[in-house]
Write a protein that holds these residues in place. Structure first.
Motif, PDB file in Angstrom:
ATOM      1  N   LEU A 141      -3.526 -19.804   0.591  1.00 31.88           N
ATOM      2  CA  LEU A 141      -3.764 -18.381   0.828  1.00 31.88           C
ATOM      3  C   LEU A 141      -2.444 -17.625   0.865  1.00 31.88           C
ATOM      4  O   LEU A 141      -1.615 -17.851   1.744  1.00 31.88           O
ATOM      5  N   ASP A 142      -2.283 -16.725  -0.099  1.00 35.52           N
ATOM      6  CA  ASP A 142      -1.124 -15.841  -0.155  1.00 35.52           C
ATOM      7  C   ASP A 142      -1.526 -14.533   0.516  1.00 35.52           C
ATOM      8  O   ASP A 142      -2.169 -13.685  -0.083  1.00 35.52           O
ATOM      9  N   THR A 143      -1.157 -14.371   1.781  1.00 34.49           N
ATOM     10  CA  THR A 143      -1.577 -13.178   2.502  1.00 34.49           C
ATOM     11  C   THR A 143      -0.874 -11.922   1.981  1.00 34.49           C
ATOM     12  O   THR A 143      -1.412 -10.821   2.078  1.00 34.49           O
ATOM     13  N   GLY A 144       0.303 -12.104   1.400  1.00 34.88           N
ATOM     14  CA  GLY A 144       0.989 -10.955   0.815  1.00 34.88           C
ATOM     15  C   GLY A 144       0.190 -10.338  -0.315  1.00 34.88           C
ATOM     16  O   GLY A 144       0.214  -9.112  -0.516  1.00 34.88           O
ATOM     17  N   SER A 145      -0.553 -11.171  -1.053  1.00 33.16           N
ATOM     18  CA  SER A 145      -1.359 -10.647  -2.145  1.00 33.16           C
ATOM     19  C   SER A 145      -2.471  -9.749  -1.616  1.00 33.16           C
ATOM     20  O   SER A 145      -2.915  -8.816  -2.301  1.00 33.16           O
ATOM     21  N   MET A 146      -2.914 -10.000  -0.402  1.00 35.69           N
ATOM     22  CA  MET A 146      -3.964  -9.167   0.188  1.00 35.69           C
ATOM     23  C   MET A 146      -3.424  -7.768   0.491  1.00 35.69           C
ATOM     24  O   MET A 146      -4.111  -6.765   0.257  1.00 35.69           O
ATOM     25  N   TYR A 147      -2.204  -7.703   1.001  1.00 31.58           N
ATOM     26  CA  TYR A 147      -1.590  -6.389   1.243  1.00 31.58           C
ATOM     27  C   TYR A 147      -1.321  -5.666  -0.075  1.00 31.58           C
ATOM     28  O   TYR A 147      -1.492  -4.446  -0.177  1.00 31.58           O
ATOM     29  N   ARG A 148      -0.930  -6.412  -1.082  1.00 32.48           N
ATOM     30  CA  ARG A 148      -0.692  -5.798  -2.392  1.00 32.48           C
ATOM     31  C   ARG A 148      -2.000  -5.291  -2.996  1.00 32.48           C
ATOM     32  O   ARG A 148      -2.042  -4.225  -3.608  1.00 32.48           O
ATOM     33  N   ALA A 149      -3.072  -6.069  -2.834  1.00 34.45           N
ATOM     34  CA  ALA A 149      -4.370  -5.635  -3.347  1.00 34.45           C
ATOM     35  C   ALA A 149      -4.829  -4.370  -2.631  1.00 34.45           C
ATOM     36  O   ALA A 149      -5.367  -3.437  -3.253  1.00 34.45           O
ATOM     37  N   ALA A 150      -4.610  -4.324  -1.331  1.00 28.36           N
ATOM     38  CA  ALA A 150      -4.942  -3.113  -0.577  1.00 28.36           C
ATOM     39  C   ALA A 150      -4.116  -1.930  -1.076  1.00 28.36           C
ATOM     40  O   ALA A 150      -4.599  -0.792  -1.134  1.00 28.36           O
ATOM     41  N   THR A 151      -2.885  -2.212  -1.469  1.00 31.18           N
ATOM     42  CA  THR A 151      -2.008  -1.160  -1.990  1.00 31.18           C
ATOM     43  C   THR A 151      -2.512  -0.635  -3.326  1.00 31.18           C
ATOM     44  O   THR A 151      -2.439   0.568  -3.604  1.00 31.18           O
TER      45      THR A 151
ATOM     46  N   ILE B 150      -1.083  -6.710  -9.102  1.00 32.74           N
ATOM     47  CA  ILE B 150      -0.384  -6.671  -7.818  1.00 32.74           C
ATOM     48  C   ILE B 150       1.080  -7.080  -7.932  1.00 32.74           C
ATOM     49  O   ILE B 150       1.863  -6.853  -7.004  1.00 32.74           O
ATOM     50  N   ARG B 151       1.456  -7.690  -9.065  1.00 37.86           N
ATOM     51  CA  ARG B 151       2.848  -8.110  -9.255  1.00 37.86           C
ATOM     52  C   ARG B 151       3.688  -7.037  -9.949  1.00 37.86           C
ATOM     53  O   ARG B 151       4.883  -7.245 -10.168  1.00 37.86           O
ATOM     54  N   GLU B 152       3.080  -5.909 -10.272  1.00 39.49           N
ATOM     55  CA  GLU B 152       3.836  -4.832 -10.909  1.00 39.49           C
ATOM     56  C   GLU B 152       4.843  -4.253  -9.922  1.00 39.49           C
ATOM     57  O   GLU B 152       4.558  -4.106  -8.733  1.00 39.49           O
ATOM     58  N   PRO B 153       6.059  -3.905 -10.406  1.00 34.36           N
ATOM     59  CA  PRO B 153       7.080  -3.343  -9.519  1.00 34.36           C
ATOM     60  C   PRO B 153       6.618  -2.111  -8.745  1.00 34.36           C
ATOM     61  O   PRO B 153       7.035  -1.896  -7.602  1.00 34.36           O
ATOM     62  N   SER B 154       5.740  -1.303  -9.335  1.00 35.43           N
ATOM     63  CA  SER B 154       5.269  -0.103  -8.642  1.00 35.43           C
ATOM     64  C   SER B 154       4.480  -0.452  -7.383  1.00 35.43           C
ATOM     65  O   SER B 154       4.536   0.276  -6.375  1.00 35.43           O
ATOM     66  N   ILE B 155       3.747  -1.554  -7.432  1.00 33.85           N
ATOM     67  CA  ILE B 155       3.000  -1.994  -6.254  1.00 33.85           C
ATOM     68  C   ILE B 155       3.951  -2.600  -5.225  1.00 33.85           C
ATOM     69  O   ILE B 155       3.841  -2.336  -4.020  1.00 33.85           O
ATOM     70  N   ALA B 156       4.902  -3.389  -5.703  1.00 31.12           N
ATOM     71  CA  ALA B 156       5.891  -3.971  -4.789  1.00 31.12           C
ATOM     72  C   ALA B 156       6.661  -2.893  -4.051  1.00 31.12           C
ATOM     73  O   ALA B 156       6.985  -3.035  -2.864  1.00 31.12           O
ATOM     74  N   ALA B 157       6.947  -1.790  -4.740  1.00 25.53           N
ATOM     75  CA  ALA B 157       7.709  -0.707  -4.130  1.00 25.53           C
ATOM     76  C   ALA B 157       6.902   0.066  -3.102  1.00 25.53           C
ATOM     77  O   ALA B 157       7.469   0.704  -2.208  1.00 25.53           O
ATOM     78  N   ALA B 158       5.563   0.010  -3.212  1.00 28.79           N
ATOM     79  CA  ALA B 158       4.710   0.821  -2.347  1.00 28.79           C
ATOM     80  C   ALA B 158       4.038   0.036  -1.226  1.00 28.79           C
ATOM     81  O   ALA B 158       3.471   0.630  -0.310  1.00 28.79           O
ATOM     82  N   VAL B 159       4.096  -1.290  -1.273  1.00 26.61           N
ATOM     83  CA  VAL B 159       3.275  -2.097  -0.379  1.00 26.61           C
ATOM     84  C   VAL B 159       3.643  -1.933   1.089  1.00 26.61           C
ATOM     85  O   VAL B 159       2.780  -2.057   1.973  1.00 26.61           O
ATOM     86  N   SER B 160       4.892  -1.624   1.400  1.00 23.92           N
ATOM     87  CA  SER B 160       5.283  -1.511   2.804  1.00 23.92           C
ATOM     88  C   SER B 160       4.540  -0.396   3.522  1.00 23.92           C
ATOM     89  O   SER B 160       4.280  -0.488   4.729  1.00 23.92           O
ATOM     90  N   GLU B 161       4.179   0.671   2.799  1.00 26.03           N
ATOM     91  CA  GLU B 161       3.433   1.756   3.445  1.00 26.03           C
ATOM     92  C   GLU B 161       2.101   1.257   3.971  1.00 26.03           C
ATOM     93  O   GLU B 161       1.638   1.685   5.040  1.00 26.03           O
ATOM     94  N   VAL B 162       1.488   0.350   3.246  1.00 25.87           N
ATOM     95  CA  VAL B 162       0.213  -0.231   3.675  1.00 25.87           C
ATOM     96  C   VAL B 162       0.440  -1.316   4.725  1.00 25.87           C
ATOM     97  O   VAL B 162      -0.242  -1.368   5.750  1.00 25.87           O
ATOM     98  N   ALA B 163       1.424  -2.178   4.480  1.00 24.49           N
ATOM     99  CA  ALA B 163       1.650  -3.326   5.359  1.00 24.49           C
ATOM    100  C   ALA B 163       2.142  -2.932   6.743  1.00 24.49           C
ATOM    101  O   ALA B 163       2.031  -3.723   7.686  1.00 24.49           O
ATOM    102  N   THR B 164       2.682  -1.734   6.891  1.00 17.74           N
ATOM    103  CA  THR B 164       3.154  -1.294   8.209  1.00 17.74           C
ATOM    104  C   THR B 164       2.105  -0.492   8.970  1.00 17.74           C
ATOM    105  O   THR B 164       2.374  -0.027  10.078  1.00 17.74           O
ATOM    106  N   ASN B 165       0.925  -0.336   8.393  1.00 22.48           N
ATOM    107  CA  ASN B 165      -0.187   0.308   9.090  1.00 22.48           C
ATOM    108  C   ASN B 165      -0.854  -0.754   9.963  1.00 22.48           C
ATOM    109  O   ASN B 165      -1.491  -1.679   9.459  1.00 22.48           O
ATOM    110  N   THR B 166      -0.702  -0.666  11.264  1.00 21.29           N
ATOM    111  CA  THR B 166      -1.160  -1.734  12.153  1.00 21.29           C
ATOM    112  C   THR B 166      -2.675  -1.909  12.127  1.00 21.29           C
ATOM    113  O   THR B 166      -3.171  -3.032  12.319  1.00 21.29           O
ATOM    114  N   ASP B 167      -3.418  -0.842  11.888  1.00 20.61           N
ATOM    115  CA  ASP B 167      -4.877  -0.971  11.827  1.00 20.61           C
ATOM    116  C   ASP B 167      -5.307  -1.689  10.551  1.00 20.61           C
ATOM    117  O   ASP B 167      -6.259  -2.486  10.568  1.00 20.61           O
TER     118      ASP B 167
END
Length: 219
Positions: free
Chosen positions: A33-43, A91-108
């Motif tokens: 399980l790659d949990t990072g991929s879940m945050y990227r998918a949410a992104t 999810i491996r596109e640079p545009s998603i990598a650049a944006a994922v922190s906005e989603v991953a830092t949302n605690t909810d």
């Protein structure tokens, strides 16, 4: 069913988590399980709804709560889908990598995805390798082996540059690796090992050597 073998692997971007985790899961015949991929998918879903970003946290949470994120856990061909649409490559596109922190830092949002991660672990009867940033401390603190994988920053940037294959220049890759680590560290500590977590520095180790060390931890 054989005994449970739950392995939790944390670490910063480019530390070798994915390569190590897939190799380990394959060797021990476990799920992956790659949990990072879940945050990227949410992104991916978030940027579809809010192309410029900047949504209120509550609006982001409501959106992700209504989104079906499906994860394939075969280490030979991990996959992920959003509302039935395969986004494994997207999810491996640079545009998603650049944006994922906005989603991953949302605690909810993190709480929603962490609950799903735990369900996936249970569905695999705790026979799975799980990698991310808070797996050893939050998602699976009772794992059979808990590892913090680290590497020299230059090595991490070089590995990520090789992964994106020229889709981003060196400056962008460096920003994605180091800035994302800085951003994500505001909500989870993945730079210091918690009690009982083994630190492995992969800078000068091959992936197989890292896997060997984890297998030793499992006894």
């Amino acid at each position: 069913m054989a005994e449970s073998i739950l392995v939790a692997i944390d670490g910063p971007s480019g530390s070798g988590k994915s390569t190590t985790s897939k190799l380990l899961a394959t060797r021990l015949e476990l799920g992956y399980l790659d949990t990072g991929s879940m945050y990227r998918a949410a992104t991916v879903r978030y940027r579809e709804a809010f192309p410029e970003g900047g949504a209120e946290p509550a609006a982001m949470t409501e959106l992700i709560a209504a989104t079906a994120i499906s994860v394939g856990t075969d280490p030979a061909s991990p996959s992920i889908a959003v509302d039935g649409r395969d986004v494994t490559a997207e999810i491996r596109e640079p545009s998603i990598a650049a944006a994922v922190s906005e989603v991953a830092t949302n605690t909810d949002v993190r709480a929603l995805l962490i609950a799903q991660m735990r369900r996936i672990i249970d569905e695999h009867h705790r026979r799975i390798v799980v990698e991310g940033r808070d797996i050893t401390t939050v998602v699976a603190p009772d794992a059979d082996a808990r590892v913090l994988l680290v590497a020299d920053p230059a090595a991490r940037v070089a590995r990520r540059a090789a992964e994106v294959g020229g889709k981003a220049d060196h400056a962008d890759v460096t920003d994605q690796v180091l800035r994302r680590d800085r951003d994500d560290s505001t909500v989870v500590n993945f730079t210091d090992a918690a009690e009982g977590v083994t630190v492995i520095d992969s800078t000068f180790l091959t992936p197989d050597e890292v896997v060997d060390r984890i297998v030793e931890l499992l006894g």
